[in-house]
Design a protein around this motif. Structure first.
Motif, PDB file in Angstrom:
ATOM      1  N   ARG A  28      -4.357 -29.570   0.677  1.00  0.00           N
ATOM      2  CA  ARG A  28      -3.091 -29.362   1.658  1.00  0.00           C
ATOM      3  C   ARG A  28      -2.579 -27.938   1.331  1.00  0.00           C
ATOM      4  N   LYS A  29      -2.054 -27.351   2.071  1.00  0.00           N
ATOM      5  CA  LYS A  29      -1.207 -26.238   2.095  1.00  0.00           C
ATOM      6  C   LYS A  29       0.372 -26.521   2.129  1.00  0.00           C
ATOM      7  N   ILE A  30       1.240 -26.177   1.141  1.00  0.00           N
ATOM      8  CA  ILE A  30       2.797 -26.404   1.099  1.00  0.00           C
ATOM      9  C   ILE A  30       3.688 -25.311   0.925  1.00  0.00           C
ATOM     10  N   VAL A  31       4.694 -25.523   1.703  1.00  0.00           N
ATOM     11  CA  VAL A  31       5.826 -24.381   1.570  1.00  0.00           C
ATOM     12  C   VAL A  31       6.966 -25.049   0.931  1.00  0.00           C
ATOM     13  N   MET A  32       7.563 -24.587   0.061  1.00  0.00           N
ATOM     14  CA  MET A  32       8.804 -24.922  -0.468  1.00  0.00           C
ATOM     15  C   MET A  32      10.083 -24.461   0.281  1.00  0.00           C
ATOM     16  N   THR A  33      11.007 -25.273   0.716  1.00  0.00           N
ATOM     17  CA  THR A  33      12.137 -24.935   1.530  1.00  0.00           C
ATOM     18  C   THR A  33      13.418 -25.594   0.651  1.00  0.00           C
ATOM     19  N   VAL A  34      14.529 -24.882   1.106  1.00  0.00           N
ATOM     20  CA  VAL A  34      15.717 -25.309   0.490  1.00  0.00           C
ATOM     21  C   VAL A  34      16.638 -25.792   1.610  1.00  0.00           C
ATOM     22  N   PRO A  54      19.139 -26.068 -14.932  1.00  0.00           N
ATOM     23  CA  PRO A  54      19.770 -26.652 -13.809  1.00  0.00           C
ATOM     24  C   PRO A  54      19.839 -25.289 -12.944  1.00  0.00           C
ATOM     25  N   ASN A  55      19.420 -25.772 -11.523  1.00  0.00           N
ATOM     26  CA  ASN A  55      19.763 -24.850 -10.274  1.00  0.00           C
ATOM     27  C   ASN A  55      19.025 -23.440 -10.895  1.00  0.00           C
ATOM     28  N   PRO A  56      17.694 -23.280 -10.887  1.00  0.00           N
ATOM     29  CA  PRO A  56      17.114 -21.778 -11.246  1.00  0.00           C
ATOM     30  C   PRO A  56      17.380 -20.926  -9.809  1.00  0.00           C
ATOM     31  N   PRO A  57      17.220 -19.797  -9.898  1.00  0.00           N
ATOM     32  CA  PRO A  57      17.609 -18.955  -8.901  1.00  0.00           C
ATOM     33  C   PRO A  57      16.087 -18.649  -8.163  1.00  0.00           C
ATOM     34  N   VAL A  58      16.192 -18.616  -6.761  1.00  0.00           N
ATOM     35  CA  VAL A  58      14.916 -18.329  -6.165  1.00  0.00           C
ATOM     36  C   VAL A  58      15.667 -17.413  -5.025  1.00  0.00           C
ATOM     37  N   GLU A  59      14.403 -16.816  -4.212  1.00  0.00           N
ATOM     38  CA  GLU A  59      14.972 -16.163  -2.899  1.00  0.00           C
ATOM     39  C   GLU A  59      14.366 -16.782  -1.843  1.00  0.00           C
ATOM     40  N   VAL A  60      15.124 -17.061  -0.761  1.00  0.00           N
ATOM     41  CA  VAL A  60      14.693 -17.895   0.367  1.00  0.00           C
ATOM     42  C   VAL A  60      14.838 -16.987   1.796  1.00  0.00           C
ATOM     43  N   ALA A  61      14.084 -17.117   2.714  1.00  0.00           N
ATOM     44  CA  ALA A  61      14.100 -16.418   3.746  1.00  0.00           C
ATOM     45  C   ALA A  61      13.636 -17.276   4.940  1.00  0.00           C
ATOM     46  N   ARG A  62      14.410 -16.966   6.303  1.00  0.00           N
ATOM     47  CA  ARG A  62      13.895 -17.808   7.366  1.00  0.00           C
ATOM     48  C   ARG A  62      12.765 -17.306   8.005  1.00  0.00           C
ATOM     49  N   PRO A  63      11.714 -18.025   8.533  1.00  0.00           N
ATOM     50  CA  PRO A  63      10.479 -17.390   9.023  1.00  0.00           C
ATOM     51  C   PRO A  63      10.719 -16.473  10.193  1.00  0.00           C
ATOM     52  N   LEU A  64       9.990 -15.313  10.077  1.00  0.00           N
ATOM     53  CA  LEU A  64      10.207 -14.398  11.345  1.00  0.00           C
ATOM     54  C   LEU A  64       9.434 -15.000  12.522  1.00  0.00           C
ATOM     55  N   SER A  65       9.865 -14.653  13.565  1.00  0.00           N
ATOM     56  CA  SER A  65       9.202 -14.871  14.853  1.00  0.00           C
ATOM     57  C   SER A  65       8.904 -13.611  15.436  1.00  0.00           C
ATOM     58  N   ASP A  66       7.414 -13.581  15.897  1.00  0.00           N
ATOM     59  CA  ASP A  66       6.815 -12.385  16.766  1.00  0.00           C
ATOM     60  C   ASP A  66       5.842 -12.698  17.621  1.00  0.00           C
ATOM     61  N   LYS A  67       5.553 -11.985  18.569  1.00  0.00           N
ATOM     62  CA  LYS A  67       4.519 -12.095  19.389  1.00  0.00           C
ATOM     63  C   LYS A  67       3.067 -11.888  18.954  1.00  0.00           C
ATOM     64  N   VAL A  68       2.251 -12.948  18.759  1.00  0.00           N
ATOM     65  CA  VAL A  68       0.882 -13.004  18.023  1.00  0.00           C
ATOM     66  C   VAL A  68      -0.096 -13.412  19.091  1.00  0.00           C
ATOM     67  N   ARG A  77      14.631 -22.641   5.697  1.00  0.00           N
ATOM     68  CA  ARG A  77      14.885 -21.611   4.576  1.00  0.00           C
ATOM     69  C   ARG A  77      13.644 -21.690   3.540  1.00  0.00           C
ATOM     70  N   VAL A  78      12.851 -20.933   3.431  1.00  0.00           N
ATOM     71  CA  VAL A  78      11.588 -20.855   2.872  1.00  0.00           C
ATOM     72  C   VAL A  78      11.652 -20.214   1.556  1.00  0.00           C
ATOM     73  N   ILE A  79      11.335 -20.825   0.525  1.00  0.00           N
ATOM     74  CA  ILE A  79      11.254 -19.921  -0.886  1.00  0.00           C
ATOM     75  C   ILE A  79      10.089 -19.120  -0.889  1.00  0.00           C
ATOM     76  N   VAL A  80      10.513 -17.746  -0.983  1.00  0.00           N
ATOM     77  CA  VAL A  80       9.497 -16.470  -0.893  1.00  0.00           C
ATOM     78  C   VAL A  80       9.183 -15.873  -2.145  1.00  0.00           C
ATOM     79  N   ALA A  81      10.346 -16.282  -3.141  1.00  0.00           N
ATOM     80  CA  ALA A  81      10.034 -15.799  -4.419  1.00  0.00           C
ATOM     81  C   ALA A  81      10.878 -16.682  -5.468  1.00  0.00           C
ATOM     82  N   GLY A  82       9.967 -16.838  -6.403  1.00  0.00           N
ATOM     83  CA  GLY A  82      10.477 -17.725  -7.449  1.00  0.00           C
ATOM     84  C   GLY A  82       9.973 -19.378  -7.266  1.00  0.00           C
ATOM     85  N   VAL A  83       9.041 -19.150  -6.406  1.00  0.00           N
ATOM     86  CA  VAL A  83       8.637 -20.823  -6.078  1.00  0.00           C
ATOM     87  C   VAL A  83       7.909 -21.406  -7.277  1.00  0.00           C
TER      88      VAL A  83
END
Length: 393
Positions: free
Chosen positions: A328-334, A42-56, A366-372
Motif C-alpha cells: 500500500r501507499k499511505i499519506v499522513m494527514t493532520v 509530545p507534538n513534534p513539529p511537521v510541515e503540512v500543505a493542502r494538495p495542489l489542483s491542476d489540469k493533468v 492537510r498532508v504532511i510534506v516534511a517531517g513525516v
C-alpha cells in the motif's frame, strides 16, 4: 522471623546474590537511558500543505526505435567500371546530387551508334516515300502495275517501323548513358561507400552491386508497439486507425533519448497499424519527429510519451509525502484536532515535479510534506502550513 528455605538469588558456581542484583539494576538504568527515538516528544513539529489542483493529462510511455522515413540501397542500373565517387563517407547529400559515376565512354558510343541507326532508318523511309510516289504516278498513266504500288506502300510501312525501332533504341541508349550517374533520390545521410573506383560493378539485375545506403534524417519516424489494453484505453484510437491521413487528429507526443530525463523531442502520432500481431498481441504505432540538427539517427532507441486521456483536474502532492506500507501507499494527514491520520492513496504519474493522487485525498486534506518520519498515527503534532508549488514543464 525469617523462614529458612530456598535462597532468593542463585549464586551459581562463582557468583553471589549481590552481583546478580547489580546486573539487574544496570539493565533498568540502560533502558531508561534509551534515545528519544523510542519515546517521541509530545507534538513534534511537521510541515503540512493542502494538495495542489491542476489540469493533468494522463500519459503512457513506450520504448521504441527511430526509423528513417525513406531508406534506399543504392545500386546501378547498368554494368560498367566505377569511375568516381562524389561524396564523403557519412556526409549529408542533397537530392539529385551525383554520388557515383560509371565510365561513360561505352555508353556514349552506344548513343552515337543509335543516332546513326536512326538517321539510316529515316533515309530508308524517304526513299520508300519516293518509290511509292513514282509507282502511283506510273499506275495512274497505266504504265505501272497495281502490284508495284502495293509493294512500295508496304516498303514505306516497314521503313516507318524501322524509324520507330531506331528511335526507341536511341532512347534506351540515352537512358543507359544517364544511368551511368547514380544520383541521390532524396536529401539524407549517406553511408560509407561499399565499392571503390576502378571496380567492375554489376547493374540492372537482382544481383546488382550494392554501392551504399542512403537514409533520410529530417524528419524521422519513431516506431513503437502498444498492447490491446492501452489501445482500447485511448478513446480516439479507432479514429486514428481507420481514418484517412487528412482526418487523423493531431496527437502530440514527446520523445526522449535513453540519456535524457525529459521528453524534449516533440512529435505527432501519424499512423497506427490496421491489425494486431496475433503472436504478441500488440499493434504498431508511428510518430513523425522533426530532426533539424540531425542529432538522431535511425536505429536509436528512445521512449515516447503518448496522451491517454483528455486534460482533467487532479490533486498533486510531493513524492516525499508518500510512504510505502508493504503493497500500500499511505499519506499522513493532520485533522482538525492536530492528530495524525493515515490515508491510503492511489498515486499516479509525475506532473511538473509533483505526484498525481488518483484516489484517497481531497482538496481540504492537510498532508504532511516534511517531517513525516516524526509522525505516528493518532499522535498530536505541531503543524506548520506551507504551500506546494509546481515545477517547470
Amino acid at each position: 522471623m525469617l523462614a529458612l528455605g530456598r535462597p532468593a538469588f542463585s549464586m551459581g558456581r562463582h557468583g553471589s546474590p549481590f552481583a546478580t542484583l547489580a546486573a539487574t539494576l544496570a539493565l533498568f538504568v540502560l533502558v531508561a537511558a534509551l534515545p528519544a527515538g523510542a519515546q517521541m516528544p509530545p507534538n513534534p513539529p511537521v510541515e503540512v500543505a493542502r494538495p495542489l489542483s491542476d489540469k493533468v493529462t494522463d500519459y503512457v510511455v513506450y520504448t521504441g526505435r527511430f526509423e528513417a522515413v525513406e531508406r534506399v540501397v543504392l545500386r546501378a542500373r547498368v554494368s560498367g567500371y566505377l569511375d568516381s565517387v562524389g561524396f564523403e563517407d557519412g556526409s549529408i547529400v542533397e537530392k539529385d546530387q551525383i554520388l557515383f559515376t560509371i565510365d561513360r565512354r561505352p555508353f556514349e558510343a552506344a548513343v552515337n551508334r543509335a543516332e546513326a541507326a536512326l538517321e539510316s532508318a529515316k533515309a530508308g523511309r524517304e526513299l520508300a516515300k519516293l518509290e511509292l510516289d513514282r509507282a502511283e504516278q506510273l499506275a495512274s498513266r497505266n504504265v505501272g502495275t497495281v502490284q508495284e504500288v502495293d509493294r512500295t506502300r508496304a516498303t514505306l510501312t516497314q521503313a516507318d517501323a524501322n524509324v520507330a525501332i531506331a528511335e526507341a533504341e536511341l532512347r534506351t541508349a540515352r537512358l543507359d548513358l544517364e544511368f551511368t550517374e547514380i544520383r541521390a533520390p532524396f536529401t539524407g545521410r549517406i553511408s560509407a561507400r561499399a565499392v571503390d573506383p576502378g571496380n567492375l560493378i554489376v547493374g540492372g539485375t537482382t544481383q546488382a552491386t550494392a554501392l551504399g545506403t542512403l537514409v533520410s534524417i529530417d524528419p524521422i519516424h519513431f516506431e513503437f508497439t502498444t498492447s490491446e489494453a492501452d489501445y482500447l484505453r485511448y478513446p480516439r484510437g479507432n479514429r486514428v486507425a481507420t481514418g484517412s491521413a487528412a482526418e487523423m487528429p493531431k496527437i502530440k507526443v514527446g520523445i526522449r533519448l535513453m540519456n535524457e530525463d525529459t521528453f524534449r523531442h516533440p512529435g505527432v502520432l501519424e499512423f497506427i497499424d490496421n491489425e494486431f500481431d496475433p503472436n504478441s498481441g500488440t499493434i504498431t504505432g508511428r510518430a513523425l519527429v522533426e530532426n533539424p540538427q540531425h542529432l538522431i539517427l535511425p536505429g536509436v532507441f528512445g521512449r515516447v510519451r503518448v496522451p491517454a486521456s483528455e486534460a482533467h483536474d487532479a490533486l498533486l502532492i510531493p513524492d516525499e509525502a508518500i510512504i510505502s506500507d508493504q503493497a500500500r501507499k499511505i499519506v499522513m494527514t493532520v485533522d482538525a484536532e492536530g492528530k495524525v491520520v493515515p490515508k491510503p492513496v492511489v498515486p499516479g504519474q509525475l506532473h511538473r515535479g509533483l505526484r498525481v493522487v488518483n484516489e484517497g485525498l481531497t482538496a481540504d486534506d492537510r498532508v504532511i510534506v516534511a517531517g513525516v518520519q516524526r509522525a505516528r498515527p493518532g499522535q498530536g503534532v505541531t503543524a506548520n502550513e506551507v504551500t506546494i508549488e509546481l515545477g517547470a514543464e
